[in-house]
Design a protein around this motif. Structure first.
Motif, PDB file in Angstrom:
ATOM      1  N   ALA A 169       0.868  -1.174   0.000  1.00  0.00           N
ATOM      2  CA  ALA A 169       0.000   0.000   0.000  1.00  0.00           C
ATOM      3  C   ALA A 169       0.906   1.225   0.000  1.00  0.00           C
ATOM      4  O   ALA A 169       1.616   1.477   0.968  1.00  0.00           O
ATOM      5  CB  ALA A 169      -0.909  -0.001   1.220  1.00  0.00           C
ATOM      6  N   PHE A 170       0.907   1.981  -1.093  1.00  0.00           N
ATOM      7  CA  PHE A 170       1.851   3.074  -1.306  1.00  0.00           C
ATOM      8  C   PHE A 170       1.095   4.395  -1.326  1.00  0.00           C
ATOM      9  O   PHE A 170       0.131   4.545  -2.077  1.00  0.00           O
ATOM     10  CB  PHE A 170       2.573   2.857  -2.640  1.00  0.00           C
ATOM     11  N   GLY A 171       1.515   5.338  -0.475  1.00  0.00           N
ATOM     12  CA  GLY A 171       0.791   6.596  -0.463  1.00  0.00           C
ATOM     13  C   GLY A 171       1.282   7.568   0.582  1.00  0.00           C
ATOM     14  O   GLY A 171       2.455   7.578   0.966  1.00  0.00           O
ATOM     15  N   ASP A 172       0.349   8.367   1.082  1.00  0.00           N
ATOM     16  CA  ASP A 172       0.678   9.446   2.009  1.00  0.00           C
ATOM     17  C   ASP A 172       0.044   9.188   3.370  1.00  0.00           C
ATOM     18  O   ASP A 172      -0.039   8.046   3.819  1.00  0.00           O
ATOM     19  CB  ASP A 172       0.280  10.800   1.415  1.00  0.00           C
ATOM     20  N   SER A 173      -0.424  10.254   4.046  1.00  0.00           N
ATOM     21  CA  SER A 173      -0.877  10.099   5.430  1.00  0.00           C
ATOM     22  C   SER A 173      -2.103   9.218   5.577  1.00  0.00           C
ATOM     23  O   SER A 173      -2.301   8.586   6.619  1.00  0.00           O
ATOM     24  CB  SER A 173      -1.164  11.476   6.043  1.00  0.00           C
ATOM     25  N   GLY A 209       3.169   4.063   3.386  1.00  0.00           N
ATOM     26  CA  GLY A 209       2.662   5.426   3.425  1.00  0.00           C
ATOM     27  C   GLY A 209       3.573   6.329   4.241  1.00  0.00           C
ATOM     28  O   GLY A 209       4.164   5.892   5.234  1.00  0.00           O
ATOM     29  N   ILE A 210       3.702   7.586   3.831  1.00  0.00           N
ATOM     30  CA  ILE A 210       4.425   8.603   4.586  1.00  0.00           C
ATOM     31  C   ILE A 210       3.534   9.831   4.669  1.00  0.00           C
ATOM     32  O   ILE A 210       3.122  10.386   3.639  1.00  0.00           O
ATOM     33  CB  ILE A 210       5.773   8.981   3.933  1.00  0.00           C
ATOM     34  N   GLY A 211       3.216  10.265   5.884  1.00  0.00           N
ATOM     35  CA  GLY A 211       2.352  11.416   6.075  1.00  0.00           C
ATOM     36  C   GLY A 211       2.872  12.649   5.365  1.00  0.00           C
ATOM     37  O   GLY A 211       4.037  13.012   5.494  1.00  0.00           O
ATOM     38  N   TRP A 221       9.902  17.780   5.612  1.00  0.00           N
ATOM     39  CA  TRP A 221       8.968  17.265   6.613  1.00  0.00           C
ATOM     40  C   TRP A 221       8.405  15.904   6.226  1.00  0.00           C
ATOM     41  O   TRP A 221       8.182  15.059   7.087  1.00  0.00           O
ATOM     42  CB  TRP A 221       7.805  18.247   6.782  1.00  0.00           C
ATOM     43  N   TYR A 222       8.150  15.709   4.936  1.00  0.00           N
ATOM     44  CA  TYR A 222       7.307  14.583   4.521  1.00  0.00           C
ATOM     45  C   TYR A 222       7.993  13.596   3.599  1.00  0.00           C
ATOM     46  O   TYR A 222       7.333  12.837   2.888  1.00  0.00           O
ATOM     47  CB  TYR A 222       6.033  15.119   3.862  1.00  0.00           C
ATOM     48  N   GLY A 223       9.302  13.577   3.606  1.00  0.00           N
ATOM     49  CA  GLY A 223      10.028  12.525   2.921  1.00  0.00           C
ATOM     50  C   GLY A 223      10.303  12.760   1.444  1.00  0.00           C
ATOM     51  O   GLY A 223       9.885  13.766   0.851  1.00  0.00           O
ATOM     52  N   ASP A 224      11.036  11.821   0.870  1.00  0.00           N
ATOM     53  CA  ASP A 224      11.348  11.870  -0.559  1.00  0.00           C
ATOM     54  C   ASP A 224      10.077  11.725  -1.371  1.00  0.00           C
ATOM     55  O   ASP A 224       9.146  11.002  -1.006  1.00  0.00           O
ATOM     56  CB  ASP A 224      12.300  10.729  -0.933  1.00  0.00           C
ATOM     57  N   ARG A 225      10.040  12.403  -2.513  1.00  0.00           N
ATOM     58  CA  ARG A 225       8.857  12.355  -3.376  1.00  0.00           C
ATOM     59  C   ARG A 225       8.576  10.919  -3.812  1.00  0.00           C
ATOM     60  O   ARG A 225       9.484  10.091  -3.924  1.00  0.00           O
ATOM     61  CB  ARG A 225       9.057  13.254  -4.591  1.00  0.00           C
TER      62      ARG A 225
END
Length: 374
Positions: A169-173, A209-211, A221-225
Motif C-alpha cells: 500500500a503506497f501513499g501518504d498520510s 505510506g508517509i504522512g 517534513w514529509y520525505g522523498d517524493r
C-alpha cells in the motif's frame, strides 16, 4: 524513512539518542520461523553505532513476552556501524511468529547518534529508557514514549507457511493511518491484511505510506517524493505481487494553503500527476507487479480545499477510473463520499479534519479493494 524533523507531535528524531534504549513495536502481516530486521541511517549526519539489539514478541506496553527475547547479531557480532546514507540487515533470528503477532525491537546506543532517520507517523507506541535495556522483559524502565519509529525500516520473515507474495500500500498520510487509533492497527492496510487472511489468501501487506508525502517534490517534513522512493519502498521489496497507488492529494492541496510545512508548494497540474502515475505503472509492470489505482478522497472543509483543487481531484479521479492504464481501480472516493455532497467525506468516516478517515473510514477503504485484483 524520513529526514529528522519535529513532525506533527513530539518525537526524538532531531535530538537522537545517547546511552539510551528505544523499544519499538511492529505488527506483522505474515508468519515465519525466522526474523531479520533492517536498520537505516539514510538521513544521518554521522555513522550510526548500534551497540546492542534484541527482538521479542510484544507484551503489554513496553513489556515483552517472557521466554521470547532473542539477541540480534550482524555477521555474528552484537554491535554494528551503519554508514551515513546506508542500511544494514541483521542475521536471521530463530523465532516463531504467527500472522498478526506484534514484534518488539529494542535498540541500544552507547554513544550519541546525532539526528535520527525515522518514520514520523507510525501510529504505534515506541518507548525510551536510559541504559542498555535490550534484555528487559517487564519494560518498567521505559518511561517515555512517542508514536514514531526510529532507524527500523523493515521486518522480514522467512520459513514456516509460504506467503505467496506481498501487497504494498503506497501513499501518504491516509495510507500511513493518520486519524486512526494509536496502537490499535486500524489503518487501511491493516484492515486489508485482515480481509486477505479471512479470505484464505496468505499475502503479507506492507504499509509504505508517509504522512504529507508528495508525488512530485521532496519535502524536509514529509520525505522523498513518491516517484523517487517508489523503487526502494515498492520494487525492491521481496516477493511483491501488487501495489496500490494512492497519492496526489497533497500535490493538489499544498499549493492552496500557505503554511511553512507545506513547502514546496508549486501549482502541480493534473497532466503532471498523470505523467508521474504512468511512470510508476511502467516501472511496476516492468517487474511483473500488478498496479491498482486508488481514487482521491473528498476533502471539502479542509484547509486546502478550493474550487480549483476540487476540479483537479475530479479530473484526476476520472482518469484513474476510465483510462484503463491501471490493472484495477480501488474507488475510495465512491466508498467514503457523503451521499448529500460528493465533495465531502462522509461524517461517519471523518476523523474530524475533513480529509482523513477515522477507524470506520479505514475499514471502509479496505472493503473497497477487490481482493481478486491483488
Amino acid at each position: 524513512m524520513q529526514r529528522p524533523s519535529s513532525g506533527f507531535e513530539e518525537n526524538w528524531a532531531e535530538s537522537g539518542f545517547a546511552r539510551q534504549s528505544i523499544r519499538q513495536t511492529v505488527r506483522v502481516t505474515g508468519s515465519g520461523t525466522a526474523v531479520r530486521i533492517r536498520l537505516s541511517n539514510r538521513f544521518g549526519n554521522r555513522p550510526l553505532v548500534v551497540s546492542a539489539v534484541s527482538l521479542a514478541l510484544a507484551g503489554e506496553g513496553a513489556a515483552v513476552r517472557p521466554g521470547t527475547v532473542r539477541e540480534v547479531t550482524f555477521d555474528g557480532l552484537t554491535a554494528v556501524t551503519v554508514p551515513v546514507g546506508g542500511e544494514v540487515v541483521t542475521d536471521a533470528v530463530e523465532l516463531t511468529v504467527q500472522r498478526f503477532d506484534s514484534l518488539t525491537v529494542t535498540l541500544y546506543f552507547d554513544s550519541p547518534t546525532g539526528p535520527a532517520t525515522f518514520h514520523a507517523q507510525a501510529y504505534a507506541h515506541s518507548f525510551r529508557a536510559a541504559g542498555d535495556r535490550t534484555t528487559d522483559v517487564e519494560g518498567d524502565g521505559f518511561t517515555e514514549q512517542t508514536h514514531s519509529w526510529y532507524y527500523l525500516s523493515d521486518v522480514e520473515l522467512s520459513g514456516g507457511e509460504a506467503q505467496h507474495g506481498t501487497v504494498v500500500a503506497f501513499g501518504d498520510s491516509i495510507t500511513d493511518g493518520f486519524g486512526s487509533t494509536v496502537g490499535a492497527n486500524f489503518r487501511y492496510p491493516d484492515r486489508l491484511a485482515e480481509r486477505l487472511s479471512a479470505a484464505g489468501k496468505p499475502w503479507a501487506v506492507i504499509n509504505a505510506g508517509i504522512g504529507g508525502n508528495l508525488v512530485l517534490h521532496d519535502s524536509s517534513w514529509y520525505g522523498d517524493r513518491a516517484v523517487s522512493r517508489f523503487e526502494r519502498d515498492v520494487l525492491d521489496k521481496p516477493g511483491v505481487r501488487s501495489v496500490i497507488i494512492f497519492a496526489g492529494l497533497n500535490d493538489i492541496g499544498f499549493s492552496e494553503a500557505d503554511l511553512e510545512t507545506y513547502k514546496p508548494n508549486p501549482d502541480v497540474t493534473v497532466s503532471e500527476l498523470i505523467a508521474a502515475y504512468r511512470g510508476l505503472i511502467a516501472q511496476a509492470h516492468g517487474r511483473g507487479i500488478k498496479v491498482i489505482g486508488a481514487t482521491i478522497l473528498p476533502f471539502k472543509g479542509s484547509e486546502y480545499h478550493t474550487p480549483r483543487a476540487e476540479a483537479k481531484r475530479i479530473a484526476l479521479n476520472e482518469w484513474i477510473r476510465v483510462s484503463g492504464e491501471y490493472d484495477a481501480v480501488a474507488d475510495f472516493d465512491k466508498a467514503l463520499a457523503s451521499h448529500d455532497d460528493p465533495e465531502v467525506l462522509l461524517p461517519a468516516y471523518d476523523c474530524g479534519d475533513f480529509k482523513h478517515p477515522n477507524d470506520a473510514g479505514y475499514r471502509a477503504m479496505a472493503a473497497a479493494v477487490d481482493l481478486d485484483s491483488l
